[in-house]
Write a protein that holds these residues in place. Structure first.
Motif, PDB file in Angstrom:
ATOM      1  N   LYS A   6       0.983  -1.340   0.308  1.00 25.49           N
ATOM      2  CA  LYS A   6      -0.322  -0.162  -0.351  1.00 25.49           C
ATOM      3  C   LYS A   6       0.638   0.968  -0.080  1.00 25.49           C
ATOM      4  O   LYS A   6       0.595   1.790  -1.182  1.00 25.49           O
ATOM      5  CB  LYS A   6      -0.686  -0.072   1.217  1.00 25.49           C
ATOM      6  N   GLU A   7       1.921   0.989   0.991  1.00 29.28           N
ATOM      7  CA  GLU A   7       3.288   2.128   1.059  1.00 29.28           C
ATOM      8  C   GLU A   7       3.535   2.825  -0.577  1.00 29.28           C
ATOM      9  O   GLU A   7       3.728   3.823  -1.118  1.00 29.28           O
ATOM     10  CB  GLU A   7       3.865   2.216   1.800  1.00 29.28           C
ATOM     11  N   GLU A   8       3.800   1.244  -1.019  1.00 26.41           N
ATOM     12  CA  GLU A   8       4.958   1.153  -2.171  1.00 26.41           C
ATOM     13  C   GLU A   8       3.936   2.260  -4.009  1.00 26.41           C
ATOM     14  O   GLU A   8       4.219   2.827  -4.048  1.00 26.41           O
ATOM     15  CB  GLU A   8       5.170   0.359  -2.305  1.00 26.41           C
ATOM     16  N   ASN A   9       2.526   1.718  -3.574  1.00 28.93           N
ATOM     17  CA  ASN A   9       1.506   1.976  -4.762  1.00 28.93           C
ATOM     18  C   ASN A   9       1.152   3.317  -4.288  1.00 28.93           C
ATOM     19  O   ASN A   9       1.136   4.330  -5.504  1.00 28.93           O
ATOM     20  CB  ASN A   9       0.148   1.107  -4.264  1.00 28.93           C
ATOM     21  N   ALA A  10       1.059   3.809  -2.586  1.00 33.22           N
ATOM     22  CA  ALA A  10       0.153   5.205  -3.071  1.00 33.22           C
ATOM     23  C   ALA A  10       2.240   6.091  -3.188  1.00 33.22           C
ATOM     24  O   ALA A  10       2.039   7.817  -3.556  1.00 33.22           O
ATOM     25  CB  ALA A  10       0.508   5.749  -1.210  1.00 33.22           C
ATOM     26  N   ARG A  11       2.996   5.926  -3.306  1.00 32.94           N
ATOM     27  CA  ARG A  11       4.364   6.554  -3.850  1.00 32.94           C
ATOM     28  C   ARG A  11       4.877   6.572  -4.716  1.00 32.94           C
ATOM     29  O   ARG A  11       4.492   7.516  -5.971  1.00 32.94           O
ATOM     30  CB  ARG A  11       5.871   5.628  -2.916  1.00 32.94           C
ATOM     31  N   LEU A  12       3.933   5.245  -5.717  1.00 32.45           N
ATOM     32  CA  LEU A  12       4.097   5.648  -7.386  1.00 32.45           C
ATOM     33  C   LEU A  12       3.275   6.504  -7.713  1.00 32.45           C
ATOM     34  O   LEU A  12       3.008   6.538  -8.773  1.00 32.45           O
ATOM     35  CB  LEU A  12       4.098   3.827  -7.674  1.00 32.45           C
ATOM     36  N   LYS A  13       2.098   6.679  -7.338  1.00 30.85           N
ATOM     37  CA  LYS A  13       0.967   7.559  -7.601  1.00 30.85           C
ATOM     38  C   LYS A  13       1.023   8.487  -7.403  1.00 30.85           C
ATOM     39  O   LYS A  13       1.339   9.363  -8.369  1.00 30.85           O
ATOM     40  CB  LYS A  13      -0.574   7.248  -6.360  1.00 30.85           C
ATOM     41  N   GLU A  14       1.931   8.883  -6.615  1.00 31.33           N
ATOM     42  CA  GLU A  14       2.120  10.504  -6.380  1.00 31.33           C
ATOM     43  C   GLU A  14       3.820  10.269  -7.590  1.00 31.33           C
ATOM     44  O   GLU A  14       3.594  11.577  -8.034  1.00 31.33           O
ATOM     45  CB  GLU A  14       3.092  10.743  -5.367  1.00 31.33           C
ATOM     46  N   GLU A  15       4.538   9.792  -7.694  1.00 31.75           N
ATOM     47  CA  GLU A  15       5.666   9.808  -8.890  1.00 31.75           C
ATOM     48  C   GLU A  15       5.073   9.602 -10.324  1.00 31.75           C
ATOM     49  O   GLU A  15       5.294  10.286 -10.870  1.00 31.75           O
ATOM     50  CB  GLU A  15       6.480   8.472  -8.864  1.00 31.75           C
ATOM     51  N   LEU A  16       3.640   9.113 -10.835  1.00 29.82           N
ATOM     52  CA  LEU A  16       3.211   9.385 -11.461  1.00 29.82           C
ATOM     53  C   LEU A  16       2.183  10.238 -11.648  1.00 29.82           C
ATOM     54  O   LEU A  16       2.508  11.475 -13.057  1.00 29.82           O
ATOM     55  CB  LEU A  16       1.798   7.922 -11.537  1.00 29.82           C
ATOM     56  N   LYS A  17       2.646  11.418 -11.100  1.00 23.42           N
ATOM     57  CA  LYS A  17       1.496  12.861 -11.105  1.00 23.42           C
ATOM     58  C   LYS A  17       2.795  13.807 -11.791  1.00 23.42           C
ATOM     59  O   LYS A  17       2.740  14.581 -11.784  1.00 23.42           O
ATOM     60  CB  LYS A  17       1.255  13.156  -9.629  1.00 23.42           C
TER      61      LYS A  17
END
Length: 134
Positions: free
Chosen positions: A112-123
């Motif tokens: 879940k943490e990695e998913n949130a980090r990747l979503k931010e990175e995509l932004k």
């Protein structure tokens, strides 16, 4: 109880455990445990194996008496319910060691943490030129 009928026919037909494992979508070590009787072969797998070997199910089928097998790297649990593979309202978590559940919960939190980090990175960074393109 070893699946002697299955093993004999597989060898007679010249197939490896790896080939059958690939066909029923499992890894070879898990299939090996199935063939040796340590892990239950579910009805769908019996049917797939019979099709793969091109034999009637009766030629390879043997009763199941498998016990729970736990490999802490890859847990495998015997399904004790009558409706193997069916979704039921009953939770059968009584045979899962607490350490395995805790490990999985920690892994889910990490994902879940990695998913949130990747979503931010995509932004990506918000600059005036990237805002104008949106």
């Amino acid at each position: 109880m070893q699946k002697e009928k299955l093993r004999l026919i597989r060898k007679q037909k010249g197939y490896t455990q790896q080939q059958i494992a690939d066909f029923i979508a499992t890894d070879v070590s898990n299939y090996s445990r199935k063939e040796s009787g340590d892990v239950k072969i579910i009805p769908d797998e019996w049917n797939k194996i019979a099709r793969f070997l091109d034999v009637p199910l009766e030629d390879i089928y043997e009763e199941e008496t498998a016990a729970v097998v736990v490999n802490y790297d890859h847990p495998v649990f015997n399904d004790k319910s009558i409706s193997a593979g069916a979704i039921t309202n009953q939770n059968n978590y009584d045979n899962i060691p607490g350490a395995v559940i805790e490990n999985l919960q920690e892994y889910i939190a990490l994902l879940k943490e990695e998913n949130a980090r990747l979503k931010e990175e995509l932004k990506g960074p918000q600059t005036p030129s990237t805002r104008a393109k949106k």
